[in-house]
Design a protein around this motif. Structure first.
Motif, PDB file in Angstrom:
ATOM      1  N   LEU A  94       0.864  -1.174   0.000  1.00 58.99           N
ATOM      2  CA  LEU A  94       0.000   0.000   0.000  1.00 58.99           C
ATOM      3  C   LEU A  94       0.894   1.216   0.000  1.00 58.99           C
ATOM      4  CD1 LEU A  94      -2.778   1.408   0.533  1.00 58.99           C
ATOM      5  CD2 LEU A  94      -2.210   1.256   2.937  1.00 58.99           C
ATOM      6  N   ALA A  95       0.689   2.105  -0.959  1.00 57.01           N
ATOM      7  CA  ALA A  95       1.460   3.343  -0.989  1.00 57.01           C
ATOM      8  C   ALA A  95       0.500   4.505  -0.828  1.00 57.01           C
ATOM      9  CB  ALA A  95       2.227   3.458  -2.301  1.00 57.01           C
ATOM     10  N   ASP A  96       0.363   4.969   0.404  1.00 54.60           N
ATOM     11  CA  ASP A  96      -0.420   6.186   0.624  1.00 54.60           C
ATOM     12  C   ASP A  96       0.546   7.239   1.149  1.00 54.60           C
ATOM     13  OD1 ASP A  96       0.076   5.491   3.237  1.00 54.60           O
ATOM     14  OD2 ASP A  96      -1.988   5.629   3.899  1.00 54.60           O
ATOM     15  N   PRO A  97       0.083   8.448   1.379  1.00 52.54           N
ATOM     16  CA  PRO A  97       1.040   9.491   1.769  1.00 52.54           C
ATOM     17  C   PRO A  97       1.957   9.076   2.920  1.00 52.54           C
ATOM     18  CG  PRO A  97      -1.074  10.497   1.312  1.00 52.54           C
ATOM     19  CD  PRO A  97      -1.266   9.032   1.113  1.00 52.54           C
ATOM     20  N   LEU A  98       1.398   8.459   3.952  1.00 51.90           N
ATOM     21  CA  LEU A  98       2.211   8.107   5.122  1.00 51.90           C
ATOM     22  C   LEU A  98       3.308   7.117   4.740  1.00 51.90           C
ATOM     23  CD1 LEU A  98       2.744   8.196   8.124  1.00 51.90           C
ATOM     24  CD2 LEU A  98       1.046   6.414   8.434  1.00 51.90           C
ATOM     25  N   SER A  99       2.922   6.025   4.071  1.00 50.51           N
ATOM     26  CA  SER A  99       3.943   5.024   3.781  1.00 50.51           C
ATOM     27  C   SER A  99       4.934   5.540   2.750  1.00 50.51           C
ATOM     28  CB  SER A  99       3.294   3.724   3.311  1.00 50.51           C
ATOM     29  OG  SER A  99       2.551   3.942   2.157  1.00 50.51           O
ATOM     30  N   ALA A 100       4.476   6.360   1.811  1.00 52.73           N
ATOM     31  CA  ALA A 100       5.415   6.917   0.829  1.00 52.73           C
ATOM     32  C   ALA A 100       6.451   7.784   1.534  1.00 52.73           C
ATOM     33  CB  ALA A 100       4.654   7.738  -0.217  1.00 52.73           C
ATOM     34  N   TRP A 101       6.014   8.584   2.502  1.00 57.64           N
ATOM     35  CA  TRP A 101       6.956   9.444   3.218  1.00 57.64           C
ATOM     36  C   TRP A 101       7.977   8.596   3.979  1.00 57.64           C
ATOM     37  CZ3 TRP A 101       8.114  14.196   2.519  1.00 57.64           C
ATOM     38  CH2 TRP A 101       8.840  14.902   3.475  1.00 57.64           C
ATOM     39  N   MET A 102       7.482   7.542   4.671  1.00 65.03           N
ATOM     40  CA  MET A 102       8.404   6.684   5.407  1.00 65.03           C
ATOM     41  C   MET A 102       9.377   6.015   4.449  1.00 65.03           C
ATOM     42  SD  MET A 102       7.649   6.912   8.621  1.00 65.03           S
ATOM     43  CE  MET A 102       8.546   5.539   9.299  1.00 65.03           C
ATOM     44  N   MET A 103       8.882   5.605   3.272  1.00 61.36           N
ATOM     45  CA  MET A 103       9.774   4.983   2.293  1.00 61.36           C
ATOM     46  C   MET A 103      10.893   5.927   1.914  1.00 61.36           C
ATOM     47  SD  MET A 103       6.788   3.242   0.089  1.00 61.36           S
ATOM     48  CE  MET A 103       7.532   3.503  -1.494  1.00 61.36           C
ATOM     49  N   LEU A 104      10.533   7.204   1.714  1.00 59.68           N
ATOM     50  CA  LEU A 104      11.555   8.172   1.336  1.00 59.68           C
ATOM     51  C   LEU A 104      12.626   8.276   2.413  1.00 59.68           C
ATOM     52  CD1 LEU A 104       9.655  11.137  -0.339  1.00 59.68           C
ATOM     53  CD2 LEU A 104      11.270   9.544  -1.365  1.00 59.68           C
ATOM     54  N   ILE A 105      12.165   8.395   3.673  1.00 61.40           N
ATOM     55  CA  ILE A 105      13.139   8.514   4.767  1.00 61.40           C
ATOM     56  C   ILE A 105      14.038   7.289   4.806  1.00 61.40           C
ATOM     57  CG2 ILE A 105      13.435   8.680   7.251  1.00 61.40           C
ATOM     58  CD1 ILE A 105      10.813  10.069   7.448  1.00 61.40           C
ATOM     59  N   ILE A 106      13.407   6.114   4.748  1.00 65.95           N
ATOM     60  CA  ILE A 106      14.179   4.878   4.891  1.00 65.95           C
ATOM     61  C   ILE A 106      15.204   4.761   3.782  1.00 65.95           C
ATOM     62  CG2 ILE A 106      14.036   2.374   4.882  1.00 65.95           C
ATOM     63  CD1 ILE A 106      11.170   2.707   5.940  1.00 65.95           C
ATOM     64  N   THR A 107      14.749   4.908   2.541  1.00 65.77           N
ATOM     65  CA  THR A 107      15.694   4.710   1.451  1.00 65.77           C
ATOM     66  C   THR A 107      16.669   5.874   1.338  1.00 65.77           C
ATOM     67  OG1 THR A 107      14.006   5.594  -0.019  1.00 65.77           O
ATOM     68  CG2 THR A 107      14.234   3.198   0.098  1.00 65.77           C
ATOM     69  N   GLY A 108      16.196   7.104   1.595  1.00 62.98           N
ATOM     70  CA  GLY A 108      17.075   8.254   1.458  1.00 62.98           C
ATOM     71  C   GLY A 108      18.187   8.243   2.486  1.00 62.98           C
ATOM     72  N   VAL A 109      17.795   8.283   3.757  1.00 62.29           N
ATOM     73  CA  VAL A 109      18.821   8.263   4.801  1.00 62.29           C
ATOM     74  C   VAL A 109      19.597   6.961   4.729  1.00 62.29           C
ATOM     75  CG1 VAL A 109      19.182   8.346   7.281  1.00 62.29           C
ATOM     76  CG2 VAL A 109      17.458   9.790   6.233  1.00 62.29           C
ATOM     77  N   GLY A 110      18.895   5.868   4.395  1.00 59.00           N
ATOM     78  CA  GLY A 110      19.571   4.589   4.282  1.00 59.00           C
ATOM     79  C   GLY A 110      20.672   4.618   3.233  1.00 59.00           C
ATOM     80  N   PHE A 111      20.374   5.259   2.109  1.00 56.12           N
ATOM     81  CA  PHE A 111      21.393   5.312   1.063  1.00 56.12           C
ATOM     82  C   PHE A 111      22.621   6.052   1.548  1.00 56.12           C
ATOM     83  CE2 PHE A 111      23.446   5.501  -2.834  1.00 56.12           C
ATOM     84  CZ  PHE A 111      23.758   6.810  -3.171  1.00 56.12           C
ATOM     85  N   LEU A 112      22.398   7.188   2.223  1.00 58.67           N
ATOM     86  CA  LEU A 112      23.542   7.963   2.708  1.00 58.67           C
ATOM     87  C   LEU A 112      24.372   7.137   3.681  1.00 58.67           C
ATOM     88  CD1 LEU A 112      21.777  11.385   3.201  1.00 58.67           C
ATOM     89  CD2 LEU A 112      23.500  10.807   1.499  1.00 58.67           C
ATOM     90  N   ILE A 113      23.695   6.382   4.537  1.00 63.85           N
ATOM     91  CA  ILE A 113      24.428   5.583   5.520  1.00 63.85           C
ATOM     92  C   ILE A 113      25.161   4.436   4.845  1.00 63.85           C
ATOM     93  CG2 ILE A 113      24.165   4.140   7.564  1.00 63.85           C
ATOM     94  CD1 ILE A 113      21.975   5.945   8.460  1.00 63.85           C
ATOM     95  N   HIS A 114      24.570   3.863   3.801  1.00 66.17           N
ATOM     96  CA  HIS A 114      25.275   2.808   3.067  1.00 66.17           C
ATOM     97  C   HIS A 114      26.563   3.338   2.478  1.00 66.17           C
ATOM     98  CE1 HIS A 114      21.742   0.285   3.395  1.00 66.17           C
ATOM     99  NE2 HIS A 114      22.403  -0.687   2.798  1.00 66.17           N
ATOM    100  N   VAL A 115      26.491   4.523   1.873  1.00 66.09           N
ATOM    101  CA  VAL A 115      27.696   5.110   1.276  1.00 66.09           C
ATOM    102  C   VAL A 115      28.751   5.336   2.357  1.00 66.09           C
ATOM    103  CG1 VAL A 115      28.584   7.134   0.112  1.00 66.09           C
ATOM    104  CG2 VAL A 115      26.449   6.124  -0.627  1.00 66.09           C
ATOM    105  N   TYR A 116      28.287   5.861   3.506  1.00 63.61           N
ATOM    106  CA  TYR A 116      29.203   6.104   4.624  1.00 63.61           C
ATOM    107  C   TYR A 116      29.869   4.816   5.071  1.00 63.61           C
ATOM    108  CZ  TYR A 116      30.559   7.633   9.318  1.00 63.61           C
ATOM    109  OH  TYR A 116      31.244   7.918  10.468  1.00 63.61           O
TER     110      TYR A 116
END
Lengths: 165, 106, 632
Positions: free
Chosen positions: C79-101
């Motif tokens: 299910l992709a509604d505003p709430l889950s889409a926002w959480m997805m962004l945080i998870i993948t966005g911050v997650g990507f930065l931490i992976h690079v680190y």
């Protein structure tokens, strides 16, 4: 009269058996048993089983008992000094034997209807027996011969001192 | 001479035979001397022979006596071999006491 | 777009499979690229999803029917509604930065490939958690992140203490999970389905007595307590600092611990039916915020300070939820993800430079040697303390304002106090670590170097986000062109705020409240500077602490209390059960059967005693019995 003879023979055989069982000297036991065999042979005669009576005396009293005596002499057992069994054992044995006897009497007695069309008086005669033996029972007869052969070979082998054949 | 059938009921032979058999059993259980035991076995066989012969006469059938004949055959063979074994045992244990033969145990 | 939805979690899962199965043989660059690349791909796809759901419509995609038992039917669906889409962004966005680190931070580690495999598995589980369209998918992801947390905390497994920390985290999570499971069972029992849409429709039409939703909400909150480290199940999070620093940043700052917040926000309409549960949440959150902040005041391990800070900030988020301000809580989740990940990664940079040193009493004066780290750490500290116009300022202020709106001045004061303590210990951390004289060994001083670019670039990105992130949800009254964008964006997915419209604060009160907290925070920071830099005060060694300080430094002895109250009795019980039930009863029965048959056999064996006379007697008796039974 037959009844009297039967009674005497019966009592005598039972007495002989008892004496044989309870006698201390093994030679005496053998003698008593021979006596018992003669009584039984008398009973056979009473039953008109003549052939059987004679064969009985020849085989049992004449051969087997002589064999026993020979072995007794070989082992020099004229005085038996076996240790006595405990009384408990004897009582137990007596009870067991008695139980077996009583059971068998109970199983065998009563309700026996013996129908005989004609009392066949020639049943015990040699010819009759011979005819039966060599026609109906010829195979067991021959096998009995082989049995004797086996027994002879076995007895000789068992009795050898050293085992080099 | 077949008045035995009329005068002596078959039951008497049954009693006699079983009595002799019982005495034989008593002897087997009581005595320790192997030879006496073998003799008691012969006595038992004879008791059976007696009964068989009696029935053969009373029923007029010869088969009983034929059976007795064969039993005698077997008894003879058995006595021979049995005594042979006994002699062998005596040679090994210097005694005919059957209570000394107790090696077939756990 | 809908059909691409399953790709978002499955990209990290593919990364996990590749790195997990083949990573040992691949070169480290390849492992790092695969691990980070999958997350980047998931992030780009999440951006696409986000742009599609911005107008409030939701996307669904069902893969297959996962479970069909009687009346319970559960789909493996997203299910992709505003709430889950926002959480997805945080998870993948911050997650990507931490992976690079992590490519830089874990470079010298033997288990480099394992690390990335676990990290990808974690992101996969977390995405399942937020993208699932039913409670069972949420539970899947919930358990999955718990597992990955265990694997990653105990990553350096040769050290027994780390393994114990991992175990502790897992067990405490499990305790919470019991509550979550019971809540899910009750939801199914009450509403007949586990799918969000059907459950929330049932909630809208719910007319029965109110205690069932209250119980459900409380049970779900128990799960959140475990996962998001609230009182009483918070002690695992400081111990979880045993894991590598990127793990602390990703799991224990930005994503996993926010799963509890997500759960409550997702069930916001359910919580609207249970005001008492919301009160419990608010009290727990506030208590945790203050309690953890107090402990953080006297911790001397750089990561432990940040850990207690996380617990405290999570408490604030739960306070916001308890006030019915669900979008505020999500806003703070977002800004907290930015600056807490930044702070953790900055701490990792410091640790990396000092070759593994974590005690701030052995640091000092690092701002000249590690300039980039120093400046991003300053930004992070200011953000978390609520320095004006930084991200933390907006989100914290909104929480405080909503608290005042909903519950009055006393609650606001307590929340503000927690904010002040936060500023205090963060200031202490910053000044003791980066200012003054270097207190480490000569070897460490010689080795001091700034981190490589692969580590500093994510730091810079996160710093930028920490600065501008606040503008996602600037309130109206500030007249800064603020649009309360986040609240409006999330509104279709969340319940209406609990406060009715008449209680909205007027602009003057809002300015006043904001002014008070900001001024006090700045004052505290200046005081901290005075104490730790001007007067060169250094935190003392353990043996020389004052009694109150010692109480705080020893975490109010909560761990010891738990050990005494729960762990020891359970161990005793376990030993007792082991002895009585296992050894005596069960083994006794099994061995007893063996022994019985042995004994029986031994008795039967005595029949064969070799005694001929005995055999003969037995024969005669047997014959008698036989004849008797057959013929009589």
């Amino acid at each position: 009269m037959t009844l009297a003879v039967f009674s005497i023979l019966a009592v005598a055989s039972v007495l002989a058996a008892l004496l044989m069982v309870f006698s201390k000297n093994p030679v005496h036991s053998v003698i008593y048993l021979i006596l018992g065999f003669f009584m039984i042979a008398g009973l056979y005669v009473l039953l008109n089983a003549q052939f059987l009576a004679v064969v009985h005396i020849i085989v049992y009293a004449g051969a087997i008992m002589v064999l026993f005596l020979f072995v007794l002499m070989l082992l020099n057992l004229n005085k038996d000094n076996e240790p006595k069994k405990s009384a408990l054992w004897k009582i137990g044995a007596a009870i067991a034997a008695g139980a077996l006897t009583v059971t068998m009497v109970g199983a065998l007695k009563g309700g026996m209807q013996l129908q005989q069309a004609t009392p066949n008086s020639s049943v015990g005669l040699v010819e009759n027996l011979g005819k039966q033996l060599f026609t109906e029972f010829v195979v067991p007869f021959e096998i009995a011969g082989i049995l004797f052969l086996a027994a002879m070979v076995g007895a000789v082998l068992v009795g050898k001192r050293d085992l080099k054949l | 001479m077949l008045d035995i059938i009329q005068t002596v009921p078959i039951d008497y032979f049954v009693y006699l035979s079983t009595l002799l058999f019982g005495i034989g059993v008593l002897g087997v259980l009581t005595r320790r001397n192997a030879i006496i035991v073998l003799m008691c076995v012969e006595l038992m066989l004879n008791a059976v022979n007696l009964l068989l012969a009696a029935f053969s006469t009373y029923l007029g059938d010869a088969q009983g006596q034929i059976m007795v004949f064969f039993i005698m055959v077997v008894a003879a063979a058995e006595a021979a071999v049995g005594l042979g074994i006994l002699v062998m045992i005596y040679r090994n244990t210097k005694s005919t006491d059957i209570s000394l033969l107790d090696n077939l145990k756990y | 777009m809908q059909s691409l939805l399953p790709l978002i979690p499955f990209l990290p899962f593919a990364g996990f499979l590749i790195n997990g199965l083949f990573g040992r043989r691949l070169p480290k660059t390849a492992v790092g690229l695969i691990g980070s690349g999958t997350i980047l791909g998931a992030f780009l796809l999440s951006l696409a999803v986000f742009s599609d759901v911005r107008n409030g419509t939701a996307m669904e995609q069902t893969l297959y029917t996962f479970l069909h038992v009687d009346s319970l039917q559960v789909q493996f669906a997203f299910l992709a509604d505003p709430l889950s889409a926002w959480m997805m962004l945080i998870i993948t966005g911050v997650g990507f930065l931490i992976h690079v680190y992590s490519i830089g931070y874990m470079h010298d580690d033997e288990g480099f490939w394992k690390f990335f495999a676990y990290l990808n598995l974690f992101v996969f589980s977390m995405l399942l958690l937020v993208m699932g369209d039913n409670f069972l998918m949420l539970f899947f992801g919930w358990e999955g992140v718990g597992l990955c947390s265990y694997l990653l905390i105990g990553f350096w497994y040769e050290n027994r203490a780390y393994g114990h920390a991992a175990r502790k985290a897992f067990i405490m999570n499990r305790i919470g999970d019991l509550g979550l499971l019971l809540g899910i069972f009750l939801i199914f029992n009450t509403f007949g389905s586990l799918q969000y849409r059907e459950v929330f429709e049932g909630v809208a039409n719910y007319q029965n007595n109110a205690w069932i939703p209250t119980v459900i909400c409380l049970l779900l909150f128990v799960g959140a307590i475990g996962k998001s480290a609230q009182i009483p199940l918070y002690t695992w999070l400081p111990d979880a600092m045993a894991g590598p620093t990127p793990v602390s940043a990703l799991i224990h700052a930005a994503t996993m611990v926010t799963a509890g917040i997500y759960l409550v926000a997702r069930c916001s309409s359910l919580y609207a039916l249970a005001p008492h549960a919301l009160e419990v949440i608010a009290i727990t959150g506030l208590a945790t915020a203050i309690f953890a902040a107090l402990i953080g005041l006297r911790q001397n391990d750089i990561k432990k300070v940040l850990a207690y800070s996380t617990v405290s900030q999570l408490g604030l988020m739960f306070l916001a939820l308890g006030m019915g301000a669900y979008s505020t809580a999500i806003f703070h989740v977002t800004t907290h993800a930015f600056f807490k990940a930044l702070l953790f990664l900055g701490a990792g940079s410091v640790i990396h430079a000092l070759g593994g040193e974590q005690d701030i009493r052995n640091m000092g004066g690092l701002r000249k040697a590690l300039p980039v780290t120093f400046w991003v750490f300053v930004i992070g500290t200011l953000a978390i303390s609520g320095f004006p116009l930084l991200s933390g300022f907006f989100s914290k202020d909104e929480i405080f304002a909503k608290t005042y709106e909903h519950s009055g001045a006393l609650w606001w004061a307590l929340a503000a106090i927690s904010g002040l303590i936060t500023a205090t210990y963060m200031g202490r951390l910053l000044f003791v670590t980066f200012f003054g004289e270097f207190r480490g060994t000569e070897a460490q001083r010689a080795h001091l170097h700034e981190s490589p670019a692969v580590m500093t670039i994510p730091l810079i990105v996160l710093a930028v986000l920490s600065v501008v992130g606040g503008f996602l949800n600037t309130p109206h009254f500030l007249h800064l062109g603020g649009s309360e964008w986040l609240s409006h964006y999330l509104a279709p997915a969340l319940a209406r705020p609990a406060t009715p419209e008449t209680h909205v604060l007027d602009a003057r009160t809002e300015w006043l409240l904001m002014g008070i907290t900001t001024v006090l925070a700045l004052l505290v920071l200046v005081l901290a500077y005075a104490v730790y830099v001007v007067r060169r005060n250094v935190p003392v060694a353990d043996s020389a602490m004052q009694p109150i300080a010692r109480l705080l430094a020893n975490k109010f002895y909560v761990d010891e209390a738990y050990d005494f109250l729960f762990v020891r009795p359970l161990e005793k019980l376990s030993k007792m059960l082991h002895y009585y039930a296992d050894i005596q009863a069960i083994d006794g029965v099994v061995n007893g059967v063996g022994r019985a048959s042995q004994l029986l056999g031994a008795q039967f064996r005595k029949l064969q005693n070799g005694n001929i006379e005995y055999y003969l007697l037995a024969m005669v008796v047997g014959a008698a019995l036989l004849v008797g039974s057959l013929f009589i």
